[in-house]
Design a protein around this motif. Sequence first.
Motif, PDB file in Angstrom:
ATOM      1  N   LEU A 194       0.845  -1.179   0.000  1.00 35.85           N
ATOM      2  CA  LEU A 194       0.000   0.000   0.000  1.00 35.85           C
ATOM      3  C   LEU A 194       0.888   1.240   0.000  1.00 35.85           C
ATOM      4  CD1 LEU A 194      -1.458  -2.149   2.280  1.00 35.85           C
ATOM      5  CD2 LEU A 194      -3.287  -0.572   1.727  1.00 35.85           C
ATOM      6  N   GLN A 195       0.481   2.222  -0.768  1.00 34.14           N
ATOM      7  CA  GLN A 195       1.253   3.458  -0.888  1.00 34.14           C
ATOM      8  C   GLN A 195       0.331   4.632  -0.627  1.00 34.14           C
ATOM      9  OE1 GLN A 195       4.621   3.640  -1.692  1.00 34.14           O
ATOM     10  NE2 GLN A 195       4.530   5.844  -1.323  1.00 34.14           N
ATOM     11  N   ALA A 196       0.575   5.317   0.495  1.00 30.15           N
ATOM     12  CA  ALA A 196      -0.229   6.485   0.851  1.00 30.15           C
ATOM     13  C   ALA A 196       0.483   7.750   0.421  1.00 30.15           C
ATOM     14  CB  ALA A 196      -0.478   6.509   2.353  1.00 30.15           C
ATOM     15  N   SER A 197      -0.307   8.740   0.029  1.00 29.90           N
ATOM     16  CA  SER A 197       0.259  10.021  -0.368  1.00 29.90           C
ATOM     17  C   SER A 197      -0.776  11.118  -0.189  1.00 29.90           C
ATOM     18  CB  SER A 197       0.724   9.980  -1.825  1.00 29.90           C
ATOM     19  OG  SER A 197      -0.370   9.736  -2.681  1.00 29.90           O
ATOM     20  N   GLY A 198      -0.323  12.366  -0.310  1.00 27.97           N
ATOM     21  CA  GLY A 198      -1.248  13.488  -0.282  1.00 27.97           C
ATOM     22  C   GLY A 198      -1.186  14.349   0.958  1.00 27.97           C
ATOM     23  N   GLY A 199      -0.371  13.965   1.929  1.00 33.16           N
ATOM     24  CA  GLY A 199      -0.277  14.765   3.132  1.00 33.16           C
ATOM     25  C   GLY A 199       0.398  16.100   2.878  1.00 33.16           C
ATOM     26  N   GLY A 200       0.323  16.986   3.869  1.00 35.89           N
ATOM     27  CA  GLY A 200       0.953  18.281   3.734  1.00 35.89           C
ATOM     28  C   GLY A 200       0.585  19.191   4.882  1.00 35.89           C
ATOM     29  N   LEU A 201       0.984  20.435   4.748  1.00 41.44           N
ATOM     30  CA  LEU A 201       0.705  21.461   5.754  1.00 41.44           C
ATOM     31  C   LEU A 201      -0.414  22.358   5.240  1.00 41.44           C
ATOM     32  CD1 LEU A 201       1.362  23.128   8.295  1.00 41.44           C
ATOM     33  CD2 LEU A 201       3.121  24.301   6.932  1.00 41.44           C
ATOM     34  N   VAL A 202      -1.481  22.440   6.021  1.00 34.90           N
ATOM     35  CA  VAL A 202      -2.622  23.272   5.650  1.00 34.90           C
ATOM     36  C   VAL A 202      -3.062  24.076   6.866  1.00 34.90           C
ATOM     37  CG1 VAL A 202      -3.426  21.691   3.838  1.00 34.90           C
ATOM     38  CG2 VAL A 202      -4.285  21.461   6.184  1.00 34.90           C
ATOM     39  N   GLN A 203      -3.948  25.018   6.615  1.00 35.14           N
ATOM     40  CA  GLN A 203      -4.496  25.820   7.702  1.00 35.14           C
ATOM     41  C   GLN A 203      -5.842  25.258   8.144  1.00 35.14           C
ATOM     42  OE1 GLN A 203      -4.574  29.875   6.266  1.00 35.14           O
ATOM     43  NE2 GLN A 203      -2.498  30.241   7.010  1.00 35.14           N
ATOM     44  N   ALA A 204      -6.227  25.577   9.346  1.00 32.38           N
ATOM     45  CA  ALA A 204      -7.526  25.149   9.856  1.00 32.38           C
ATOM     46  C   ALA A 204      -8.629  25.623   8.912  1.00 32.38           C
ATOM     47  CB  ALA A 204      -7.753  25.702  11.255  1.00 32.38           C
ATOM     48  N   ASP A 258      -9.146  24.303   5.969  1.00 32.98           N
ATOM     49  CA  ASP A 258      -8.786  23.883   4.615  1.00 32.98           C
ATOM     50  C   ASP A 258      -9.182  22.427   4.370  1.00 32.98           C
ATOM     51  OD1 ASP A 258      -5.673  25.757   4.168  1.00 32.98           O
ATOM     52  OD2 ASP A 258      -7.792  26.333   4.037  1.00 32.98           O
ATOM     53  N   SER A 259      -8.990  22.010   3.128  1.00 35.22           N
ATOM     54  CA  SER A 259      -9.270  20.631   2.724  1.00 35.22           C
ATOM     55  C   SER A 259      -8.002  19.977   2.196  1.00 35.22           C
ATOM     56  CB  SER A 259     -10.354  20.592   1.648  1.00 35.22           C
ATOM     57  OG  SER A 259     -11.575  21.110   2.124  1.00 35.22           O
ATOM     58  N   LEU A 260      -7.993  18.662   2.245  1.00 33.16           N
ATOM     59  CA  LEU A 260      -6.867  17.890   1.741  1.00 33.16           C
ATOM     60  C   LEU A 260      -7.408  16.531   1.320  1.00 33.16           C
ATOM     61  CD1 LEU A 260      -3.798  18.589   1.604  1.00 33.16           C
ATOM     62  CD2 LEU A 260      -3.529  17.327   3.747  1.00 33.16           C
ATOM     63  N   ARG A 261      -6.819  15.952   0.291  1.00 32.31           N
ATOM     64  CA  ARG A 261      -7.235  14.614  -0.126  1.00 32.31           C
ATOM     65  C   ARG A 261      -6.042  13.680  -0.102  1.00 32.31           C
ATOM     66  NH1 ARG A 261      -9.893  12.421  -5.783  1.00 32.31           N
ATOM     67  NH2 ARG A 261      -7.743  12.674  -6.533  1.00 32.31           N
ATOM     68  N   LEU A 262      -6.193  12.608   0.621  1.00 33.89           N
ATOM     69  CA  LEU A 262      -5.177  11.572   0.674  1.00 33.89           C
ATOM     70  C   LEU A 262      -5.523  10.463  -0.300  1.00 33.89           C
ATOM     71  CD1 LEU A 262      -4.666  11.238   4.533  1.00 33.89           C
ATOM     72  CD2 LEU A 262      -3.612  12.856   2.947  1.00 33.89           C
ATOM     73  N   SER A 263      -4.499   9.801  -0.808  1.00 33.21           N
ATOM     74  CA  SER A 263      -4.681   8.679  -1.714  1.00 33.21           C
ATOM     75  C   SER A 263      -3.932   7.469  -1.184  1.00 33.21           C
ATOM     76  CB  SER A 263      -4.154   9.021  -3.109  1.00 33.21           C
ATOM     77  OG  SER A 263      -4.843  10.114  -3.671  1.00 33.21           O
ATOM     78  N   CYS A 264      -4.489   6.314  -1.450  1.00 32.81           N
ATOM     79  CA  CYS A 264      -3.842   5.056  -1.087  1.00 32.81           C
ATOM     80  C   CYS A 264      -3.968   4.104  -2.262  1.00 32.81           C
ATOM     81  CB  CYS A 264      -4.485   4.462   0.158  1.00 32.81           C
ATOM     82  SG  CYS A 264      -3.852   2.828   0.610  1.00 32.81           S
ATOM     83  N   VAL A 265      -2.854   3.776  -2.870  1.00 34.81           N
ATOM     84  CA  VAL A 265      -2.834   2.795  -3.950  1.00 34.81           C
ATOM     85  C   VAL A 265      -2.544   1.442  -3.332  1.00 34.81           C
ATOM     86  CG1 VAL A 265      -1.787   2.108  -6.117  1.00 34.81           C
ATOM     87  CG2 VAL A 265      -2.036   4.542  -5.565  1.00 34.81           C
ATOM     88  N   ALA A 266      -3.425   0.504  -3.586  1.00 29.04           N
ATOM     89  CA  ALA A 266      -3.318  -0.802  -2.937  1.00 29.04           C
ATOM     90  C   ALA A 266      -3.141  -1.903  -3.954  1.00 29.04           C
ATOM     91  CB  ALA A 266      -4.563  -1.063  -2.110  1.00 29.04           C
ATOM     92  N   GLY A 267      -2.294  -2.850  -3.622  1.00 33.04           N
ATOM     93  CA  GLY A 267      -2.194  -4.044  -4.439  1.00 33.04           C
ATOM     94  C   GLY A 267      -3.451  -4.876  -4.278  1.00 33.04           C
ATOM     95  N   GLU A 268      -3.678  -5.783  -5.206  1.00 35.12           N
ATOM     96  CA  GLU A 268      -4.876  -6.597  -5.136  1.00 35.12           C
ATOM     97  C   GLU A 268      -4.787  -7.605  -3.987  1.00 35.12           C
ATOM     98  OE1 GLU A 268      -5.992  -6.430  -9.894  1.00 35.12           O
ATOM     99  OE2 GLU A 268      -5.687  -8.336  -8.887  1.00 35.12           O
ATOM    100  N   GLY A 269      -5.957  -8.029  -3.527  1.00 31.99           N
ATOM    101  CA  GLY A 269      -5.969  -9.061  -2.502  1.00 31.99           C
ATOM    102  C   GLY A 269      -6.541  -8.637  -1.171  1.00 31.99           C
TER     103      GLY A 269
END
Length: 120
Positions: free
Chosen positions: A3-13, A15-26
């Motif tokens: 699994l590979q997570a991404s999308g984090g960062g520094l934001v202000q109260a 705000d919005s943010l979207r995280l992604s997780c690419v997952a192998g099958e199974g």
Amino acid sequence: VQLQASGGGLVQAGDSLRLSCVAGEGTYAIGWFRQAPGKERGFVAAITWRSNRSYYGGPVKGRFTIDKDNARNTVYLQMNSLKPEDTAVYYCAGRPYSGNFYRADEYDYWGQGTLVTVSS
């Protein structure tokens, strides 16, 4: 299963943010957990691949939305109205079967985590 997570960062109260997780099958479902410094890892949200059932932890209900793209094997965590208390390392995790989606110990596969920092 990787699994590979991404999308984090520094934001202000607020705000919005979207995280992604690419997952192998199974996996049967993918969950998001978070861990702030000095605190235990806590459940954020989870979604099942086939039945599209979703689950949310209390602190994020109404602000976070979990979604997926089966064709891309990717799960997203849309985070709106972010608060400083949402600051944590966010992990995506995979589980091979149904059960108690809120328990971290029922997830067998874990990504490396992505840091979300919300400033006030």
